[in-house]
Design a protein around this motif. Structure first.
Motif, PDB file in Angstrom:
ATOM      1  N   ARG A 210       0.816  -1.214   0.000  1.00  0.00           N
ATOM      2  CA  ARG A 210       0.000   0.000   0.000  1.00  0.00           C
ATOM      3  C   ARG A 210       0.848   1.262   0.000  1.00  0.00           C
ATOM      4  N   LEU A 211       2.049   1.247   0.551  1.00  0.00           N
ATOM      5  CA  LEU A 211       2.888   2.452   0.659  1.00  0.00           C
ATOM      6  C   LEU A 211       4.242   2.237   0.012  1.00  0.00           C
ATOM      7  N   ILE A 212       4.666   3.219  -0.788  1.00  0.00           N
ATOM      8  CA  ILE A 212       6.023   3.227  -1.329  1.00  0.00           C
ATOM      9  C   ILE A 212       6.634   4.601  -1.092  1.00  0.00           C
ATOM     10  N   GLU A 213       7.889   4.612  -0.675  1.00  0.00           N
ATOM     11  CA  GLU A 213       8.646   5.864  -0.622  1.00  0.00           C
ATOM     12  C   GLU A 213       9.426   5.957  -1.928  1.00  0.00           C
ATOM     13  N   TRP A 214       9.287   7.055  -2.622  1.00  0.00           N
ATOM     14  CA  TRP A 214       9.781   7.158  -3.999  1.00  0.00           C
ATOM     15  C   TRP A 214      10.260   8.574  -4.266  1.00  0.00           C
ATOM     16  N   SER A 215      11.251   8.701  -5.132  1.00  0.00           N
ATOM     17  CA  SER A 215      11.707  10.019  -5.599  1.00  0.00           C
ATOM     18  C   SER A 215      11.851   9.970  -7.115  1.00  0.00           C
ATOM     19  N   VAL A 216      11.893  11.137  -7.738  1.00  0.00           N
ATOM     20  CA  VAL A 216      11.956  11.220  -9.199  1.00  0.00           C
ATOM     21  C   VAL A 216      13.147  10.441  -9.749  1.00  0.00           C
ATOM     22  N   GLU A 217      14.253  10.460  -9.012  1.00  0.00           N
ATOM     23  CA  GLU A 217      15.452   9.751  -9.473  1.00  0.00           C
ATOM     24  C   GLU A 217      15.215   8.245  -9.613  1.00  0.00           C
ATOM     25  N   ASP A 218      14.222   7.728  -8.926  1.00  0.00           N
ATOM     26  CA  ASP A 218      13.933   6.293  -9.001  1.00  0.00           C
ATOM     27  C   ASP A 218      13.297   5.905 -10.328  1.00  0.00           C
ATOM     28  N   GLY A 219      12.642   6.867 -10.983  1.00  0.00           N
ATOM     29  CA  GLY A 219      12.086   6.627 -12.304  1.00  0.00           C
ATOM     30  C   GLY A 219      10.900   5.686 -12.325  1.00  0.00           C
ATOM     31  N   TRP A 220      10.693   5.089 -13.502  1.00  0.00           N
ATOM     32  CA  TRP A 220       9.501   4.287 -13.764  1.00  0.00           C
ATOM     33  C   TRP A 220       9.443   2.970 -12.990  1.00  0.00           C
ATOM     34  N   GLU A 221      10.558   2.248 -12.932  1.00  0.00           N
ATOM     35  CA  GLU A 221      10.502   0.838 -12.536  1.00  0.00           C
ATOM     36  C   GLU A 221       9.837   0.592 -11.180  1.00  0.00           C
ATOM     37  N   PRO A 222      10.309   1.199 -10.072  1.00  0.00           N
ATOM     38  CA  PRO A 222       9.642   0.901  -8.796  1.00  0.00           C
ATOM     39  C   PRO A 222       8.213   1.416  -8.743  1.00  0.00           C
ATOM     40  N   LEU A 223       7.963   2.535  -9.406  1.00  0.00           N
ATOM     41  CA  LEU A 223       6.616   3.106  -9.420  1.00  0.00           C
ATOM     42  C   LEU A 223       5.647   2.167 -10.131  1.00  0.00           C
ATOM     43  N   CYS A 224       6.040   1.677 -11.304  1.00  0.00           N
ATOM     44  CA  CYS A 224       5.165   0.797 -12.080  1.00  0.00           C
ATOM     45  C   CYS A 224       4.965  -0.547 -11.372  1.00  0.00           C
ATOM     46  N   GLU A 225       6.018  -1.063 -10.768  1.00  0.00           N
ATOM     47  CA  GLU A 225       5.888  -2.317 -10.029  1.00  0.00           C
ATOM     48  C   GLU A 225       4.890  -2.155  -8.890  1.00  0.00           C
ATOM     49  N   PHE A 226       4.982  -1.048  -8.181  1.00  0.00           N
ATOM     50  CA  PHE A 226       4.092  -0.786  -7.053  1.00  0.00           C
ATOM     51  C   PHE A 226       2.643  -0.642  -7.509  1.00  0.00           C
ATOM     52  N   LEU A 227       2.438   0.017  -8.638  1.00  0.00           N
ATOM     53  CA  LEU A 227       1.090   0.292  -9.131  1.00  0.00           C
ATOM     54  C   LEU A 227       0.539  -0.809 -10.039  1.00  0.00           C
ATOM     55  N   GLY A 228       1.368  -1.794 -10.334  1.00  0.00           N
ATOM     56  CA  GLY A 228       0.916  -2.896 -11.179  1.00  0.00           C
ATOM     57  C   GLY A 228       0.740  -2.490 -12.636  1.00  0.00           C
ATOM     58  N   LYS A 229       1.636  -1.640 -13.137  1.00  0.00           N
ATOM     59  CA  LYS A 229       1.550  -1.144 -14.499  1.00  0.00           C
ATOM     60  C   LYS A 229       2.814  -1.515 -15.277  1.00  0.00           C
ATOM     61  N   SER A 230       2.666  -1.632 -16.588  1.00  0.00           N
ATOM     62  CA  SER A 230       3.827  -1.874 -17.448  1.00  0.00           C
ATOM     63  C   SER A 230       4.642  -0.593 -17.568  1.00  0.00           C
ATOM     64  N   ILE A 231       5.955  -0.748 -17.724  1.00  0.00           N
ATOM     65  CA  ILE A 231       6.838   0.419 -17.839  1.00  0.00           C
ATOM     66  C   ILE A 231       6.668   1.041 -19.223  1.00  0.00           C
ATOM     67  N   PRO A 232       6.323   2.323 -19.308  1.00  0.00           N
ATOM     68  CA  PRO A 232       6.156   2.977 -20.615  1.00  0.00           C
ATOM     69  C   PRO A 232       7.473   3.052 -21.373  1.00  0.00           C
ATOM     70  N   GLN A 233       7.383   3.170 -22.676  1.00  0.00           N
ATOM     71  CA  GLN A 233       8.569   3.295 -23.506  1.00  0.00           C
ATOM     72  C   GLN A 233       9.181   4.694 -23.420  1.00  0.00           C
ATOM     73  N   GLN A 234       8.375   5.697 -23.127  1.00  0.00           N
ATOM     74  CA  GLN A 234       8.875   7.071 -23.088  1.00  0.00           C
ATOM     75  C   GLN A 234       9.629   7.370 -21.808  1.00  0.00           C
ATOM     76  N   GLU A 235      10.434   8.427 -21.868  1.00  0.00           N
ATOM     77  CA  GLU A 235      11.198   8.833 -20.701  1.00  0.00           C
ATOM     78  C   GLU A 235      10.266   9.360 -19.619  1.00  0.00           C
ATOM     79  N   PHE A 236      10.773   9.316 -18.389  1.00  0.00           N
ATOM     80  CA  PHE A 236       9.970   9.838 -17.284  1.00  0.00           C
ATOM     81  C   PHE A 236       9.784  11.341 -17.484  1.00  0.00           C
ATOM     82  N   PRO A 237       8.598  11.875 -17.191  1.00  0.00           N
ATOM     83  CA  PRO A 237       8.332  13.305 -17.447  1.00  0.00           C
ATOM     84  C   PRO A 237       9.317  14.226 -16.747  1.00  0.00           C
ATOM     85  N   ASP A 238       9.614  15.344 -17.416  1.00  0.00           N
ATOM     86  CA  ASP A 238      10.499  16.348 -16.834  1.00  0.00           C
ATOM     87  C   ASP A 238       9.834  17.018 -15.650  1.00  0.00           C
ATOM     88  N   GLY A 239      10.664  17.694 -14.870  1.00  0.00           N
ATOM     89  CA  GLY A 239      10.177  18.402 -13.699  1.00  0.00           C
ATOM     90  C   GLY A 239       9.572  19.751 -14.047  1.00  0.00           C
TER      91      GLY A 239
END
Length: 291
Positions: A210-239
């Protein structure tokens, strides 16, 4: 300055209420990190992953249509008695007055109401988005959200009384949310409040699914794994760098300021007209026509 009672405030500066407060889809993601912790990048990433719409601070300021509702939530949180048998004064029904069209929420609103949102939406995933460098976060906040940490009696303050949009930006952000969240002053307390907020959310003891600690530097992989989503082909959005933030706010606020000046001119013209008519009537009273 003498405070104005809330009923008077809502009567004078009331904005149109939301067209609907009935939730259409379940709340799915609560990104409860404080502003300038990758909130805009994360919001854009969540949209790419299909969590659209995710509420962000820009939804309140550009335009400020929900700030009156957020002010009501703040007043209920801080100025009402606890509800017997409930762990939170605020419920999903309260939050849905603002968030009924959203499946996610992020930025300062999510941080301010983190505990209440987590309790109100027990099935939503919680992202504690953080920034690894505390000094960089503090500096970024000073250059952006620091604007709302002040409420000087200046030209902008004067104009805010002639525009409902400007009024609620000032009333909700400058006079209520920022000083409440940062215990009176972001400048003085920002760093320890930031650290305390992270500790508070982590201290809830939420499960890893239910909880993940995450920062932008971590990028797609841990975020998508946590949310149950496939990793997009595009780069992570800019700040959203401070300069871009300031330009975005300035461009939109221009309309509110122009409306305030127009209202001031109309008010001034009516006031002068009334004064001239009153003086004329008084002079006629002093000098009645000869019989």
């Amino acid at each position: 300055m003498i405070p104005i009672p809330d009923p008077v405030i809502h009567y004078l500066y009331g904005l149109p209420p939301p067209t609907s407060n009935k939730r259409k889809e379940p709340m799915q993601v609560l990104a409860v990190g404080i502003s300038r912790s990758g909130t805009d990048s994360l919001r854009n990433a969540l949209h790419i992953l299909g969590f659209e719409h995710t509420h962000h601070g820009f939804d309140t300021i550009l335009p400020p249509s929900s700030l009156e509702g957020i002010y009501r939530l703040l007043q209920k949180k801080y100025n009402t008695e606890p509800i017997a048998g409930q762990s939170s004064k605020l419920t999903a029904e309260d939050f849905d007055t603002i968030l009924s069209d959203c499946v996610g929420v992020s930025d300062l609103m999510a941080a301010e109401f983190a505990l209440e949102l987590i309790a109100a939406y027990p099935n939503a995933k919680v992202i504690l988005n953080t920034r690894r460098d505390l000094e960089s976060w503090y500096s970024s906040m000073q250059q952006t959200m620091g604007y709302f940490d002040k409420n000087p009696i200046d030209w902008d303050w004067f104009k805010s009384w002639f525009s409902a949009d400007l009024f609620w930006i000032r009333q909700t952000m400058c006079r209520t949310m920022m000083p409440r969240f940062f215990r009176g002053s972001f400048h003085s307390n920002g760093k320890w409040v930031y650290e305390q907020h992270i500790a508070l959310v982590k201290g809830l003891g939420l499960s890893k699914d239910r909880l993940i600690e995450w920062s932008v530097e971590d990028g797609w992989e841990p975020l998508c794994e946590f949310l149950g989503k496939s990793i997009p082909q595009q780069e992570f959005p800019d700040g959203n760098p401070p300069k871009a933030w300031a330009e975005r706010i300035s461009n939109t606020m221009k309309t509110h300021h122009e409306r305030a000046i127009r209202n001031m001119l109309v008010f001034g013209a009516c006031l002068i007209g009334t004064l001239v008519a009153s003086v004329g009537a008084y002079l006629r009273y002093l000098s009645p026509p000869e019989q």
